[in-house]
Write an enzyme that holds these catalytic residues in place. Structure first.
Site, PDB file in Angstrom:
ATOM      1  NE  ARG A 101      65.495  27.020  34.720  1.00  0.00           N
ATOM      2  CZ  ARG A 101      65.033  27.870  33.575  1.00  0.00           C
ATOM      3  NH1 ARG A 101      65.155  28.957  33.804  1.00  0.00           N
ATOM      4  NH2 ARG A 101      64.168  26.888  33.187  1.00  0.00           N
ATOM      5  CG  ASP A 224      56.169  30.264  28.389  1.00  0.00           C
ATOM      6  OD1 ASP A 224      56.966  29.502  27.038  1.00  0.00           O
ATOM      7  OD2 ASP A 224      56.219  30.016  29.736  1.00  0.00           O
ATOM      8  NE  ARG A 292      66.950  35.271  30.534  1.00  0.00           N
ATOM      9  CZ  ARG A 292      66.322  33.863  30.834  1.00  0.00           C
ATOM     10  NH1 ARG A 292      66.020  33.348  30.253  1.00  0.00           N
ATOM     11  NH2 ARG A 292      66.649  33.722  31.999  1.00  0.00           N
TER      12      ARG A 292
END
Length: 338
Positions: A101, A224, A292
């Site tokens: 990430r 978002d 997820r």
């Protein structure tokens, strides 16, 4: 050649569908497959803070019989004294996969180019492909299918979520609409790639500035945060720019009567979405957050099987969906080179 997952269109439509099928099976039998038994380790590297990504990968790797090795920039040499490619060449001798990430997409590409184990983009400034697998799994659960569905992304069209929706949605054969201020349009190259993929799958791509036009008749509405990580110094300017792109009951009223709402979280309630929408009956964000876990487990299992066999098609066929990722099957090579 090692298969990686750096952006959404690294998968074909058939491969994407196979991973989602596997995710659904894993969700129904959470501890039934152990491709990381040993336990084998997976390096999970964080340059950015995280809740869902950290928890879902940690728990998912453990569910698969493996050991998650969580690394942060602060406690490693990556990004300081050591390049991504050098880090990758060290890690590949000890772990079965690398999850990162980070900020720049170029760092992920450099890492993937230098390693024989799969590298997974857990978020970059350009794309958020693991989140999209979870979103697609959630849409499929609630809508029954992906191909032919119309999804409208409202807000920052240049964000990693908007760009991943373009690529992943087009790959799934969806009709993807993005509504954003002109100065925050998606990258032209990403739009072109999405258009090419949509031409193959029967989907379509539309970028507009009018949120009502994007939402009209849509089956799925997505937004978002307007202020992504690293953009905090632009907060007030962004709040002013995106004020007309808030998802509220009035905007949702233009969508299909049975439309669902998604948000990858964390949400700034009252800014990009109202509490009435995110907490309302159309919202499926908690299923999205849970997925997820299942989507990423399936992705890791698929990558390990594909790299072990050199045949992603065999690894994703219905008959092979359990055997190549069983506790006794081989995984991606991790032994040192001579």
């Amino acid at each position: 050649m090692t298969r990686h997952f750096l952006r959404d269109d690294d998968l074909t439509q058939a491969e994407q569908s196979a991973i989602l099928d596997l995710a659904a099976r894993m969700k129904g039998d959470r501890w039934g497959q152990k491709p990381l038994a040993g336990p084998q380790s997976v390096a999970v590297i964080f340059d950015k803070s995280s809740t869902r990504t950290r928890v879902s990968f940690h728990v998912g790797i453990s569910d698969l019989g493996g050991s998650p090795l969580v690394i942060t920039t602060a406690n490693s040499q990556l990004g300081g004294k050591e390049t991504p490619s050098d880090t990758a060449r060290v890690l590949e001798r000890m772990v079965s996969a690398i999850v990162w990430r980070t900020y720049a997409q170029s760092g992920l590409e450099e890492m993937a180019a230098g390693t024989r184990v799969p590298v997974v983009n857990a978020l970059s400034d350009d794309f958020h492909p693991c989140q999209l697998l979870a979103d697609l799994l959630t849409i499929r659960e609630h809508r029954g299918t992906l191909a032919g569905q119309t999804v409208a992304f409202i807000g920052d069209g240049a964000s990693n979520m908007a760009q991943s929706y373009l690529l992943a949605g087009a790959t799934a054969g969806m009709h993807v609409r993005v509504a954003a201020p002109a100065a925050f349009s998606p990258d032209a190259g990403v739009v072109a790639d999405a258009e090419r993929r949509a031409a193959e799958t029967g989907g379509s791509v539309l970028v507009v500035t009018d949120p009502v036009a994007a939402v009209a008749g849509a089956d799925v509405v997505v937004t978002d945060t307007w202020v992504s990580m690293g953009k905090e110094d632009e907060k007030q300017a962004r709040l002013d720019t995106f004020a007309g792109y808030r998802v509220d009951d009035e905007l949702m009223g233009h969508a299909a009567d049975d439309a669902v709402f998604l948000h990858c979280l964390p949400a700034d309630r009252g800014f990009e979405v109202t509490a009435e929408v995110i907490d309302g009956p159309r919202s499926i964000i908690w299923d999205e957050a849970e997925n997820r876990l299942h989507a990423q487990k399936a992705l890791l299992a698929w990558l390990l099987a594909a790299n072990a066999t050199g045949s992603p098609v065999a690894a994703t066929s219905p008959a092979a969906a359990t055997s190549p990722v069983s506790a006794t099957s081989p995984t991606a090579p991790s032994s040192p080179t001579a």
